[in-house]
Design an enzyme around this catalytic site. Sequence first.
Site, short mmCIF file in Angstrom:
data_model
loop_
_atom_site.label_atom_id
_atom_site.label_comp_id
_atom_site.label_asym_id
_atom_site.label_seq_id
_atom_site.Cartn_x
_atom_site.Cartn_y
_atom_site.Cartn_z
N GLY A 11 -14.35 -17.21 59.69
CA GLY A 11 -14.78 -18.14 60.74
C GLY A 11 -15.03 -19.53 60.17
O GLY A 11 -15.41 -19.65 59.01
N THR A 140 -20.66 -19.33 54.96
CA THR A 140 -20.97 -18.61 56.20
C THR A 140 -22.24 -19.18 56.84
O THR A 140 -23.21 -19.45 56.14
CB THR A 140 -21.16 -17.09 55.97
OG1 THR A 140 -21.77 -16.53 57.15
CG2 THR A 140 -22.04 -16.75 54.79
N ILE A 141 -22.19 -19.32 58.15
CA ILE A 141 -23.42 -19.73 58.85
C ILE A 141 -24.45 -18.60 58.82
O ILE A 141 -25.62 -18.82 59.03
CB ILE A 141 -23.16 -20.16 60.32
CG1 ILE A 141 -22.62 -19.00 61.15
CG2 ILE A 141 -22.27 -21.38 60.39
CD1 ILE A 141 -22.78 -19.20 62.65
N ASP A 142 -23.98 -17.36 58.58
CA ASP A 142 -24.87 -16.20 58.65
C ASP A 142 -25.82 -16.11 57.45
O ASP A 142 -26.82 -15.39 57.51
CB ASP A 142 -24.06 -14.89 58.72
CG ASP A 142 -23.09 -14.87 59.88
OD1 ASP A 142 -23.31 -15.62 60.85
OD2 ASP A 142 -22.10 -14.12 59.80
N ARG A 177 -40.84 -19.19 83.19
CA ARG A 177 -39.84 -18.16 82.92
C ARG A 177 -39.86 -17.72 81.47
O ARG A 177 -40.39 -18.42 80.60
CB ARG A 177 -38.44 -18.75 83.14
CG ARG A 177 -37.96 -18.71 84.55
CD ARG A 177 -36.59 -19.33 84.64
NE ARG A 177 -36.12 -19.29 86.01
CZ ARG A 177 -35.19 -20.09 86.50
NH1 ARG A 177 -34.64 -21.01 85.74
NH2 ARG A 177 -34.82 -19.97 87.75
N GLY A 185 -25.20 -14.47 63.57
CA GLY A 185 -25.75 -14.01 62.29
C GLY A 185 -25.23 -12.64 61.88
O GLY A 185 -25.57 -12.14 60.82
N GLU A 237 -27.78 -11.66 67.47
CA GLU A 237 -26.72 -10.90 68.15
C GLU A 237 -26.61 -9.45 67.66
O GLU A 237 -26.16 -8.58 68.40
CB GLU A 237 -25.37 -11.61 67.98
CG GLU A 237 -24.94 -11.73 66.51
CD GLU A 237 -23.62 -12.45 66.31
OE1 GLU A 237 -22.99 -12.85 67.30
OE2 GLU A 237 -23.23 -12.62 65.14
N GLN A 290 -22.92 -22.96 67.46
CA GLN A 290 -23.59 -22.94 66.16
C GLN A 290 -22.66 -23.23 65.00
O GLN A 290 -23.10 -23.47 63.88
CB GLN A 290 -24.23 -21.56 65.92
CG GLN A 290 -25.41 -21.31 66.80
CD GLN A 290 -25.70 -19.82 67.00
OE1 GLN A 290 -26.58 -19.27 66.38
NE2 GLN A 290 -24.94 -19.17 67.86
N ARG A 291 -21.36 -23.16 65.25
CA ARG A 291 -20.40 -23.34 64.15
C ARG A 291 -19.67 -24.67 64.21
O ARG A 291 -19.00 -25.05 63.25
CB ARG A 291 -19.36 -22.22 64.19
CG ARG A 291 -19.89 -20.93 63.72
CD ARG A 291 -18.88 -19.96 63.21
NE ARG A 291 -17.54 -20.03 63.69
CZ ARG A 291 -16.81 -18.96 64.02
NH1 ARG A 291 -17.33 -17.76 63.95
NH2 ARG A 291 -15.56 -19.10 64.38
O1 F6P Z 1 -19.63 -14.81 60.54
C1 F6P Z 1 -19.79 -15.95 61.31
C2 F6P Z 1 -19.81 -15.62 62.77
O2 F6P Z 1 -19.99 -16.81 63.50
C3 F6P Z 1 -20.86 -14.58 63.18
O3 F6P Z 1 -22.15 -15.11 63.24
C4 F6P Z 1 -20.28 -14.09 64.49
O4 F6P Z 1 -20.68 -12.78 64.80
C5 F6P Z 1 -18.81 -14.13 64.25
O5 F6P Z 1 -18.58 -15.04 63.18
C6 F6P Z 1 -17.99 -14.53 65.44
O6 F6P Z 1 -16.66 -14.43 65.09
P1 F6P Z 1 -15.47 -14.99 66.00
O7 F6P Z 1 -15.40 -16.46 65.77
O8 F6P Z 1 -14.30 -14.26 65.49
O9 F6P Z 1 -15.80 -14.66 67.42
#
Ligand code: F6P
Length: 364
Positions: A11, A140-142, A177, A185, A237, A290-291
């Site tokens: 990713g 990795t963002i994770d 709410r 992640g 997630e 987030q990316r």
């Molecule tokens: O590993 C990075 C990530 O953004 C995870 O946080 C997420 O579950 C996954 O990639 C999403 O992947 P894709 O871009 O294939 O939907």
Amino acid sequence: MKRVLIATGGGDCPGLNAVIRAIVHRASKENDWQVLGSIQAFNGVLWEPNEIVELDNKKVAGIHFQGGTILETTNKGGPFAWPVKNNEGIWTTVDRSDEMLRKLQHMNIDAVINIGGDGSQSISQRLYEKGLNIIGVPKTIDNDLSSTDTTFGFQTAVQIATEAVDKLVTTAASHNRVFVLEVMGRNAGWIAIHSAIAGGAEVCLIPEIPYDINKVNAALEKRFQKDRGFAVVVISEGAYPEHGSIVSKENTEIGYENVKLGGVSRQLIKELAEAGFRHDMRETILGHLQRGGVPIAYDRVLSAQMGVKAMEMAIDGDFGKMVAYHHPDFVSVDLKDAIALPNLVTKNNALISTARGLGICLGY
Ligand code: F6P
């Protein structure tokens, strides 16, 4: 002239371009290194005709603050699992790694720098075992790669998630709410726990700690007096309830081997309603926001340091290794160790005691 080939796999992640630029700049200080880039991870090498671009200081000018990757990326397939249609018209995968090594030899590549997460670095290790001079850069963002203190892109994702919490707080307060913010992640709760603390969330649920819905319910009820109140829940997630399982989506993409996560925020709202929580609830899935976009300064600096280090490892012939940040230094660690175990939030992590000290409910 020696040749180094860069690939970006998995990713995308804020800071990838800053790493590419740093590699090119460091290489340009030597007189005998040329830098090439493979388009879409190793697909650029394997495609016929191949798609390899030359990179120099001019080509990478100003890319350090651009999101994404100028080399493009993919998280499907790769040299060990190249998607092909068999004679019956059914998609399957074949191993093209030997062919790729021959192609790289033919192109006179002396070193490969593979910028990617756990999946990409597993590919790096397998290619190294086959004799390729390869170096990994953790991306990795994770933040789920062990052997390095942190990965670039992660703090940018935390910043974006925190801004989302900030925004949801004001709408939650206005409407009395509960907002459930689902963040990325995979199986690691780093983005969730950081953004929950930074944003002042009331509840934070992470994959490493399966949650008890009754505890979550009680914590939220406490926030409502005489029917007025509000709360923000940050949920990773990959989080799941005690005696329950991860929420995943059907995956029909050829060569995509990851489990597709998403939707746990909706499930949590359903479980809370079943547990008797009767106030308004809404979910927000932050997803790929987030990316995308520009990396924050911290990630640009980390990317620059990792890129320079990777090129220096190529010059020194330090192969089969991954760049790692061991504060305050940048070191090289064995790829096989880097991929052995994921970096997860443990219950004895200082962030957990901070969250508990702040009164954040962690669902246990
Ligand atoms: O590993 C990075 C990530 O953004 C995870 O946080 C997420 O579950 C996954 O990639 C999403 O992947 P894709 O871009 O294939 O939907």
